[in-house]
Design an enzyme around this catalytic site. Structure first.
Site, mmCIF file in Angstrom:
data_model
loop_
_atom_site.group_PDB
_atom_site.id
_atom_site.type_symbol
_atom_site.label_atom_id
_atom_site.label_comp_id
_atom_site.label_asym_id
_atom_site.label_seq_id
_atom_site.Cartn_x
_atom_site.Cartn_y
_atom_site.Cartn_z
ATOM 1 N N THR A 129 18.012 -8.655 44.366
ATOM 2 C CA THR A 129 19.397 -8.201 44.193
ATOM 3 C C THR A 129 20.375 -9.121 44.910
ATOM 4 N N GLY A 150 15.148 -5.384 52.068
ATOM 5 C CA GLY A 150 14.724 -4.766 53.319
ATOM 6 C C GLY A 150 14.008 -5.767 54.205
ATOM 7 N N GLU A 176 15.018 -0.013 42.899
ATOM 8 C CA GLU A 176 13.891 -0.223 41.980
ATOM 9 C C GLU A 176 14.281 0.126 40.560
HETATM 10 C C1 LIG Z 1 5.204 1.175 59.048
HETATM 11 C C2 LIG Z 1 4.854 1.418 57.606
HETATM 12 C C3 LIG Z 1 3.392 1.244 57.493
HETATM 13 C C4 LIG Z 1 2.708 1.379 56.406
HETATM 14 C C5 LIG Z 1 3.371 1.709 55.164
HETATM 15 C C6 LIG Z 1 2.475 1.306 54.045
HETATM 16 C C7 LIG Z 1 2.939 1.372 52.873
HETATM 17 C C8 LIG Z 1 4.333 1.877 52.700
HETATM 18 C C9 LIG Z 1 4.923 1.361 51.480
HETATM 19 C C10 LIG Z 1 6.151 1.697 51.150
HETATM 20 C C11 LIG Z 1 6.987 2.644 51.903
HETATM 21 C C12 LIG Z 1 6.915 3.939 51.260
HETATM 22 C C13 LIG Z 1 7.476 4.213 50.102
HETATM 23 C C14 LIG Z 1 8.431 3.331 49.479
HETATM 24 C C15 LIG Z 1 8.102 3.143 48.034
HETATM 25 C C16 LIG Z 1 8.790 2.310 47.369
HETATM 26 C C17 LIG Z 1 9.997 1.635 47.966
HETATM 27 C C18 LIG Z 1 9.830 0.145 47.988
HETATM 28 C C19 LIG Z 1 10.887 -0.624 48.009
HETATM 29 C C20 LIG Z 1 12.270 -0.064 48.073
HETATM 30 C C21 LIG Z 1 13.237 -1.172 48.234
HETATM 31 C C22 LIG Z 1 13.867 -1.502 46.904
HETATM 32 C C23 LIG Z 1 13.639 -2.690 46.296
HETATM 33 C C24 LIG Z 1 14.407 -3.035 45.102
HETATM 34 O O1 LIG Z 1 15.287 -2.333 44.664
HETATM 35 S S1 LIG Z 1 13.931 -4.507 44.358
HETATM 36 C C25 LIG Z 1 15.095 -4.727 43.054
HETATM 37 C C26 LIG Z 1 14.883 -3.722 41.936
HETATM 38 N N1 LIG Z 1 15.745 -4.063 40.848
HETATM 39 C C27 LIG Z 1 15.576 -3.562 39.610
HETATM 40 O O2 LIG Z 1 14.734 -2.730 39.350
HETATM 41 C C28 LIG Z 1 16.495 -4.134 38.559
HETATM 42 C C29 LIG Z 1 16.513 -3.252 37.323
HETATM 43 N N2 LIG Z 1 16.783 -4.057 36.150
HETATM 44 C C30 LIG Z 1 15.755 -4.414 35.298
HETATM 45 O O3 LIG Z 1 14.597 -4.078 35.458
HETATM 46 C C31 LIG Z 1 16.150 -5.246 34.111
HETATM 47 O O4 LIG Z 1 17.359 -5.890 34.337
HETATM 48 C C32 LIG Z 1 16.287 -4.401 32.822
HETATM 49 C C33 LIG Z 1 17.263 -3.263 33.035
HETATM 50 C C34 LIG Z 1 14.930 -3.882 32.441
HETATM 51 C C35 LIG Z 1 16.826 -5.288 31.712
HETATM 52 O O5 LIG Z 1 16.062 -6.464 31.747
HETATM 53 P P1 LIG Z 1 16.388 -7.612 30.702
HETATM 54 O O6 LIG Z 1 17.867 -7.739 30.575
HETATM 55 O O7 LIG Z 1 15.605 -8.809 31.070
HETATM 56 O O8 LIG Z 1 15.735 -7.029 29.392
HETATM 57 P P2 LIG Z 1 16.453 -6.526 28.066
HETATM 58 O O9 LIG Z 1 17.136 -5.212 28.335
HETATM 59 O O10 LIG Z 1 17.235 -7.622 27.469
HETATM 60 O O11 LIG Z 1 15.151 -6.284 27.172
HETATM 61 C C36 LIG Z 1 14.348 -5.241 27.538
HETATM 62 C C37 LIG Z 1 13.003 -5.631 26.952
HETATM 63 O O12 LIG Z 1 12.215 -6.051 28.031
HETATM 64 C C38 LIG Z 1 11.179 -5.123 28.250
HETATM 65 N N3 LIG Z 1 11.063 -4.931 29.691
HETATM 66 C C39 LIG Z 1 12.080 -4.775 30.561
HETATM 67 N N4 LIG Z 1 11.608 -4.624 31.809
HETATM 68 C C40 LIG Z 1 10.256 -4.695 31.693
HETATM 69 C C41 LIG Z 1 9.201 -4.591 32.638
HETATM 70 N N5 LIG Z 1 9.435 -4.376 33.941
HETATM 71 N N6 LIG Z 1 7.935 -4.705 32.189
HETATM 72 C C42 LIG Z 1 7.703 -4.903 30.871
HETATM 73 N N7 LIG Z 1 8.657 -5.012 29.907
HETATM 74 C C43 LIG Z 1 9.922 -4.891 30.341
HETATM 75 C C44 LIG Z 1 11.662 -3.861 27.584
HETATM 76 O O13 LIG Z 1 10.567 -3.030 27.231
HETATM 77 C C45 LIG Z 1 12.355 -4.409 26.365
HETATM 78 O O14 LIG Z 1 11.399 -4.782 25.424
HETATM 79 P P3 LIG Z 1 11.805 -4.791 23.869
HETATM 80 O O15 LIG Z 1 12.755 -5.948 23.700
HETATM 81 O O16 LIG Z 1 10.496 -4.964 23.180
HETATM 82 O O17 LIG Z 1 12.477 -3.480 23.609
HETATM 83 C C1 LIG Z 2 18.314 1.670 50.038
HETATM 84 C C2 LIG Z 2 18.235 0.481 49.116
HETATM 85 C C3 LIG Z 2 17.262 -0.487 49.336
HETATM 86 C C4 LIG Z 2 17.207 -1.603 48.511
HETATM 87 N N1 LIG Z 2 16.273 -2.578 48.770
HETATM 88 C C5 LIG Z 2 16.251 -3.678 47.976
HETATM 89 C C6 LIG Z 2 15.291 -4.708 48.238
HETATM 90 O O1 LIG Z 2 14.495 -4.608 49.168
HETATM 91 N N2 LIG Z 2 15.290 -5.814 47.445
HETATM 92 C C7 LIG Z 2 16.174 -5.953 46.404
HETATM 93 O O2 LIG Z 2 16.132 -6.977 45.728
HETATM 94 N N3 LIG Z 2 17.087 -4.970 46.118
HETATM 95 C C8 LIG Z 2 17.139 -3.847 46.885
HETATM 96 N N4 LIG Z 2 18.050 -2.865 46.615
HETATM 97 C C9 LIG Z 2 19.045 -3.085 45.561
HETATM 98 C C10 LIG Z 2 18.758 -2.229 44.343
HETATM 99 O O3 LIG Z 2 17.677 -2.747 43.642
HETATM 100 C C11 LIG Z 2 20.024 -2.197 43.468
HETATM 101 O O4 LIG Z 2 21.022 -1.513 44.177
HETATM 102 C C12 LIG Z 2 19.736 -1.489 42.151
HETATM 103 O O5 LIG Z 2 18.947 -2.318 41.337
HETATM 104 C C13 LIG Z 2 21.024 -1.121 41.401
HETATM 105 O O6 LIG Z 2 21.789 -2.273 41.150
HETATM 106 P P1 LIG Z 2 23.317 -2.320 41.650
HETATM 107 O O7 LIG Z 2 23.354 -1.905 43.051
HETATM 108 O O8 LIG Z 2 23.849 -3.653 41.260
HETATM 109 O O9 LIG Z 2 24.055 -1.190 40.819
HETATM 110 P P2 LIG Z 2 24.778 -1.391 39.395
HETATM 111 O O10 LIG Z 2 23.819 -1.878 38.400
HETATM 112 O O11 LIG Z 2 26.031 -2.136 39.607
HETATM 113 O O12 LIG Z 2 25.056 0.147 39.056
HETATM 114 C C14 LIG Z 2 26.343 0.718 39.255
HETATM 115 C C15 LIG Z 2 26.587 1.661 38.094
HETATM 116 O O13 LIG Z 2 26.625 0.886 36.876
HETATM 117 C C16 LIG Z 2 25.810 1.505 35.896
HETATM 118 N N5 LIG Z 2 25.210 0.499 35.012
HETATM 119 C C17 LIG Z 2 24.785 -0.742 35.340
HETATM 120 N N6 LIG Z 2 24.249 -1.347 34.278
HETATM 121 C C18 LIG Z 2 24.342 -0.476 33.232
HETATM 122 C C19 LIG Z 2 23.950 -0.510 31.863
HETATM 123 N N7 LIG Z 2 23.350 -1.587 31.333
HETATM 124 N N8 LIG Z 2 24.177 0.589 31.106
HETATM 125 C C20 LIG Z 2 24.752 1.684 31.645
HETATM 126 N N9 LIG Z 2 25.168 1.778 32.930
HETATM 127 C C21 LIG Z 2 24.954 0.708 33.706
HETATM 128 C C22 LIG Z 2 24.713 2.200 36.701
HETATM 129 O O14 LIG Z 2 24.131 3.264 35.938
HETATM 130 C C23 LIG Z 2 25.481 2.715 37.911
HETATM 131 O O15 LIG Z 2 26.043 3.968 37.602
HETATM 132 C C24 LIG Z 2 18.139 -1.740 47.437
HETATM 133 C C25 LIG Z 2 19.097 -0.745 47.211
HETATM 134 C C26 LIG Z 2 19.147 0.361 48.043
HETATM 135 C C27 LIG Z 2 20.192 1.414 47.796
#
Ligand SMILES: CC/C=C\C/C=C\C/C=C\C/C=C\C/C=C\C/C=C\CC/C=C/C(=O)SCCNC(=O)CCNC(=O)[C@H](O)C(C)(C)COP(=O)(O)OP(=O)(O)OC[C@H]1O[C@@H](n2cnc3c(N)ncnc32)[C@H](O)[C@@H]1OP(=O)(O)O
Ligand SMILES: Cc1cc2nc3c(=O)[nH]c(=O)nc-3n(C[C@H](O)[C@H](O)[C@H](O)COP(=O)(O)OP(=O)(O)OC[C@H]3O[C@@H](n4cnc5c(N)ncnc54)[C@H](O)[C@@H]3O)c2cc1C
Length: 627
Positions: free
Chosen positions: A113, A152, A395
């Site tokens: 991100t 994180g 996520e």
């Molecule tokens: C002390 C502690 C000790 C021990 C602990 C041990 C373990 C503890 C572990 C964890 C702690 C506990 C719990 C925590 C658990 C979890 C938390 C972990 C982390 C939290 C921190 C957060 C991290 C993050 O947030 S990382 C960033 C995340 N960001 C996102 O998710 C972004 C979301 N956006 C997207 O995924 C993509 O942009 C999209 C919305 C999917 C769009 O992608 P894109 O534009 O490329 O694709 P299109 O829309 O054009 O086309 C879609 C097309 O693609 C296929 N598709 C899309 N995504 C996928 C995929 N992932 N896999 C497969 N295919 C995919 C989709 O099906 C479409 O296909 P078609 O074209 O055929 O329709």
């Molecule tokens: C506690 C926390 C921990 C995190 N840890 C990590 C990390 O370790 N690593 C990392 O890489 N990221 C991390 N993130 C970031 C996280 O992955 C993003 O915040 C998340 O993917 C959402 O993206 P954004 O913040 O840009 O929100 P945006 O995408 O800007 O969303 C804002 C609004 O826009 C809307 N929107 C956006 N796109 C569309 C669409 N196509 N259609 C309709 N509505 C839409 C959403 O629904 C939402 O209401 C963390 C976030 C939080 C809150």
């Protein structure tokens, strides 16, 4: 992991409540405890464990790691840095980096991100430009919005990170790829040249996860730092594309699956606290000649809490079922078979949102069910809410994921109408969607949820097609219909949650003792009946429920609450959280909530002295009219 072993670690438990530490002290204390915790964690992991044992260990680790009221700065190391090396590295890269990462010789995070983009991965701006002369990538953050923001552990903890960056070769973009980047010196921990690091500031929760920002100023890394399992850059700059560009999104699918089990755990914690407190709290006097009753005997209190027990079970069963699918698809991907990946992606895009939406709402309801004492930080309900609600966003923001699931559902439905076979969890879409008469059995209600999903999916496809016939572009038609696209995804997700919970329980029921089977199936019945009442509008519209049927459902729901009441405390005790992990004045096993509330209150620094220094400095002059 053996909680006893963890809890015996000297110094792991806080004598000073975290609430009274500064932002900086909270982080430093969390590092201290995480180091203690990880030393123990390492003594229990075994590479030869079965998939099932590893899953259960990870689940227990998550449970045990809840010993901290907030998540650890090491969280991303375990939950994303290591899984990305495993999923995106070549055999050679895995061999080298996994050894260092598993031994905690290095601490990593996952930096995807940016300040300007979180959802839209294809919009990420961090550049990785290949220089064939030096066989290096030049990492650069061209503008402020391209700074990595949120990862994180990034701010002061990690010394390596996976950077998701846009690959450029000879001026051409080849999309987003994962790069292993050292960000701090391994000896001094100073940021390396061309790297800007810092913390993003205080948040609603996650205040010890050390979420940070990262900016690059033409920072060079060697070619072998691109994780090249799915796509490669040869020495001369030739780009070799992977079989599917979405394979680089693999870690996110893994975490979405992890989140479903994490929601089961968080909700179990919250309802244990709230329900135990409800068993000891007595309030009001409905019957003048009787003592104040336990608030757990108020049916409204049972309505708030019992669904949380059932939902935790439902999420856990769905999570274990989804893990099996995840592992089998992962094995198929390893042999180049990709055709089940879309289904896994669609399932994760339904179950992660629904489990986080429900868990967040129900954890808040657990807090509210505890009245004023639920508002105390020492109850650990607000912090649990803070951790859960973050998962609504991270996520994959829930709306965005539900729209992704809708994309798969629309494709499946359009294909079905054209005669293409449906498969897997979408096969039911081919079923009969006309309900002649309401069937109030558990299986009948689950079938009605499937009918609701079929009808919502087919009707939103009709909306899309009508918009396109009217001349709208597919993108504009999609946006216009998006509210009902997410509703169709939710309906599909509900049908999956309900049917998997029921079928997974049926599988287990055969080996349960009759009394245990009875109680657990009562929870399944409660869950199905609760959601039929919550979605009564859909049942009226699509499943031929009548007002008499609704009366019957309401009576059944009330009877189920009464039937579960005698086992309610036993059901939360069965989650088997130790007091130190619940970390709550209200939820301790001994029920001494009032004594614990007072003990915690006395730890407030303000109680160290009877008169605070502001009396003489401000109050007294003020009250004497001297200000
Ligand atoms: C002390 C502690 C000790 C021990 C602990 C041990 C373990 C503890 C572990 C964890 C702690 C506990 C719990 C925590 C658990 C979890 C938390 C972990 C982390 C939290 C921190 C957060 C991290 C993050 O947030 S990382 C960033 C995340 N960001 C996102 O998710 C972004 C979301 N956006 C997207 O995924 C993509 O942009 C999209 C919305 C999917 C769009 O992608 P894109 O534009 O490329 O694709 P299109 O829309 O054009 O086309 C879609 C097309 O693609 C296929 N598709 C899309 N995504 C996928 C995929 N992932 N896999 C497969 N295919 C995919 C989709 O099906 C479409 O296909 P078609 O074209 O055929 O329709
Ligand atoms: C506690 C926390 C921990 C995190 N840890 C990590 C990390 O370790 N690593 C990392 O890489 N990221 C991390 N993130 C970031 C996280 O992955 C993003 O915040 C998340 O993917 C959402 O993206 P954004 O913040 O840009 O929100 P945006 O995408 O800007 O969303 C804002 C609004 O826009 C809307 N929107 C956006 N796109 C569309 C669409 N196509 N259609 C309709 N509505 C839409 C959403 O629904 C939402 O209401 C963390 C976030 C939080 C809150």
């Amino acid at each position: 992991m053996d909680e006893q072993k963890v809890l015996s670690i000297k110094g792991l438990l806080d004598d000073t409540p975290e609430e009274y530490l500064s932002h900086k002290e909270k982080y430093e204390n969390s590092i201290r405890k995480s180091v203690l915790f990880y030393k123990t964690l390492h003594s229990t992991e075994d590479e030869n464990m079965s998939v099932d044992e590893k899953t259960k260990l990870n689940f227990r680790n998550i449970v045990t790691s809840a010993i901290f009221k907030d998540n650890s700065p090491f969280m991303l190391h375990n939950s994303m840095f290591i899984p990305t090396i495993m999923g995106q590295g070549t055999d050679e890269q895995r061999e080298y980096w996994m050894k260092r990462a598993k031994n905690m010789e290095i601490i990593g995070t996952y930096a995807q991100t940016e300040l300007g983009h979180g959802t839209f991965i294809r919009g990420l701006e961090t550049q990785a430009t290949y220089d064939p002369d030096t066989e290096e990538f030049v990492l650069h953050s061209p503008v402020l919005s391209s700074y990595k923001w949120w990862p994180g552990g990034l701010a002061h903890t990690a010394n390596y990170c996976i950077v998701m960056a846009r690959l450029y070769i000879k001026g051409k973009s080849h999309g987003i790829h994962p790069f292993m980047v050292q960000i701090r010196d391994e000896e001094t921990h100073m940021p390396l040249p061309g790297i800007k690091l810092g913390e993003i500031g205080a948040k609603l929760g996650f205040n010890t996860v050390n979420n940070g920002f990262l900016g690059f100023e033409n920072h060079r890394i060697s070619r072998d730092r691109m994780l090249m399992k799915n796509a490669q850059v040869l020495k001369d700059g030739t780009f070799v594309a992977g079989s599917n560009s979405k394979l680089t999104y693999g870690t996110m699918v893994y975490v979405r699956v992890l989140i479903v089990s994490n929601m089961a755990n968080m909700l179990a914690k919250a309802v244990t606290i709230a329900l135990r407190y409800s068993a000891i709290r007595r309030q009001s006097q409905p019957k003048p000649d009787e003592p104040e009753p336990q608030i757990l005997d108020y049916v409204t209190q049972q309505h708030k809490l019992f669904i949380a027990i059932a939902s935790s079970h439902a999420f856990y069963m769905n999570a274990m079922w989804l893990w099996e699918i995840y592992y089998s698809v992962s094995l198929q991907l390893a042999s180049g078979k990709l055709d089940n990946l879309p289904e896994l992606h669609a399932l994760a895009c339904c179950l992660k949102p629904l489990s986080t939406i429900d868990a967040t709402a129900m954890i808040e309801k657990c807090r509210l069910a505890c009245g004023g004492h639920g508002y105390m930080l020492s109850a650990n309900l607000a912090q649990t809410y803070g951790l859960a609600t973050a998962a609504y966003t991270y996520e994959g923001e829930n709306t965005v994921l539900l729209l992704q699931a809708a994309r798969s559902l629309v494709k499946a439905w359009v294909g079905h109408v054209k005669g293409r076979p449906l498969k897997g969890t979408m096969a039911y879409l081919a079923g009969d969607s006309t309900v002649k008469a309401w069937d109030g059995s558990i299986d009948g209600i689950i079938q009605s949820f499937k009918v609701v999903a079929i009808r919502k999916i087919s009707s939103v496809v009709k909306i899309l097609q009508d918009y396109e016939k009217s001349g709208l572009s597919p993108e504009d038609a999609w946006n216009k219909a998006s509210v009902f696209l997410t509703a169709a995804s939710e309906a599909h997700g509900r049908a999956v949650l309900l049917s998997v919970y029921k079928s997974e329980m049926d599988k287990r029921a055969a080996v349960l003792s009759p009394p245990l089977r009875k109680v657990l199936l009562q929870l399944v019945d409660l869950y199905v009946t609760y959601w039929a009442l919550e979605k009564v509008g859909d049942m009226l519209l699509y499943a031929s429920i009548t007002d008499k049927d609704v009366d019957e459902l309401q009576r059944r729901y009330i009877e189920l609450l009464a039937a579960i009441r005698p086992n309610a405390v036993g059901l939360v005790d069965a989650f088997d959280f130790r007091d130190e992990i619940l970390n709550s004045t209200l939820g301790a096993y001994d029920g001494r909530a009032y004594e614990r509330l007072m003990e915690e209150a006395m730890k407030s620094p303000l109680n160290a002295e009877p008169v605070n220094q502001t009396f003489h400095k401000y109050l007294k002059p003020f009250m004497r009219g001297k200000l």
